[in-house]
Design a protein around this motif. Structure first.
Motif, PDB file in Angstrom:
ATOM      1  N   SER A  77       0.848  -1.179   0.000  1.00 49.76           N
ATOM      2  CA  SER A  77       0.000   0.000   0.000  1.00 49.76           C
ATOM      3  C   SER A  77       0.887   1.233   0.000  1.00 49.76           C
ATOM      4  O   SER A  77       1.989   1.224   0.564  1.00 49.76           O
ATOM      5  N   TYR A 105      -3.800   0.599   9.585  1.00 46.98           N
ATOM      6  CA  TYR A 105      -4.331  -0.325   8.586  1.00 46.98           C
ATOM      7  C   TYR A 105      -4.769  -1.630   9.240  1.00 46.98           C
ATOM      8  O   TYR A 105      -4.167  -2.087  10.214  1.00 46.98           O
ATOM      9  N   LYS A 111      -5.715  -1.826   1.246  1.00 49.12           N
ATOM     10  CA  LYS A 111      -6.128  -0.911   0.181  1.00 49.12           C
ATOM     11  C   LYS A 111      -6.410   0.491   0.711  1.00 49.12           C
ATOM     12  O   LYS A 111      -6.052   1.487   0.090  1.00 49.12           O
ATOM     13  N   GLU A 112      -7.081   0.571   1.855  1.00 46.46           N
ATOM     14  CA  GLU A 112      -7.420   1.855   2.465  1.00 46.46           C
ATOM     15  C   GLU A 112      -7.123   1.798   3.956  1.00 46.46           C
ATOM     16  O   GLU A 112      -7.362   0.785   4.605  1.00 46.46           O
TER      17      GLU A 112
END
Length: 202
Positions: A77, A105, A111-112
């Protein structure tokens, strides 16, 4: 070398550094294996025991998860700034970056970020360490102060006292920290802050 950590036991360690490479060293066989690399220096390396994987963060604004057995990257990421420090809990990766940002995270989904935060301290972040129970983290900065943060934003969590003291060693560098000391003041957000007169280490 800029950072290193133990693996599942003390027979193997992992490291990262200016050469941009994430490595593992087996003390039993005296062998070194390259897992992969970043585009710039690797500033933080952590072992994530639940995944059985290594997590690295670099000055290339990347965090990566490595399968130590297969020697390959399984997830990555991008964060907005250079990674300066990192910590892991059972299900979270906490990343401290330039400009006093903290990114939290879920290890199962990079991903986000789960949370986007700004340090409650005035100066640049130097070190982050997760609480043993996984409920939050301690964050130190270059001026020698430490803020104790909880992941749950509810007021009843944020007003809690820091975790109990751990081992301490006298010193002057706030890079290494554990969970000792007593709050001497609070930030504008009400987060307990510790003024370091000694360094607490894990």
């Amino acid at each position: 070398m800029l950072d290193c950590c133990w693996g599942v036991d003390q027979n193997r360690c992992f490291s990262g550094g200016i050469d941009r490479v994430v490595k593992t060293y087996d003390f039993g066989s005296s062998t070194e294996t390259v897992l992969g690399e970043h585009e710039k220096g690797v500033k933080a390396v952590c072992w994530q025991k639940e995944l059985g994987a290594v997590v690295s963060g670099g000055w290339d604004k990347q965090i990566k998860v490595w399968d130590a057995r297969a020697a390959k990257c399984t997830a990555s990421s991008e964060v907005p700034d250079k990674v300066f420090t990192m910590a892991v809990t059972s299900n979270r990766i906490v990343v401290g970056t330039a400009n006093r940002h903290v990114w939290v995270y879920d290890v199962r989904n990079l991903k986000e970020p789960e949370q986007k935060r700004e340090s409650s301290l005035k100066f640049q972040t130097r070190c982050i360490r997760a609480y043993p129970d996984g409920s939050g983290y301690a964050l130190s900065s270059i001026e020698g102060r430490v803020a104790m943060e909880y992941f749950d934003p509810a007021p009843e969590f944020q007003s809690r006292s820091p975790p109990p003291p751990a081992a301490r060693r006298h010193g002057a560098d706030p890079v290494l920290l554990s969970f000792g000391g007593c709050p001497s003041s609070s930030s504008p957000r009400g987060v307990p802050i510790i003024q370091l007169r000694s360094v607490s280490i894990i």
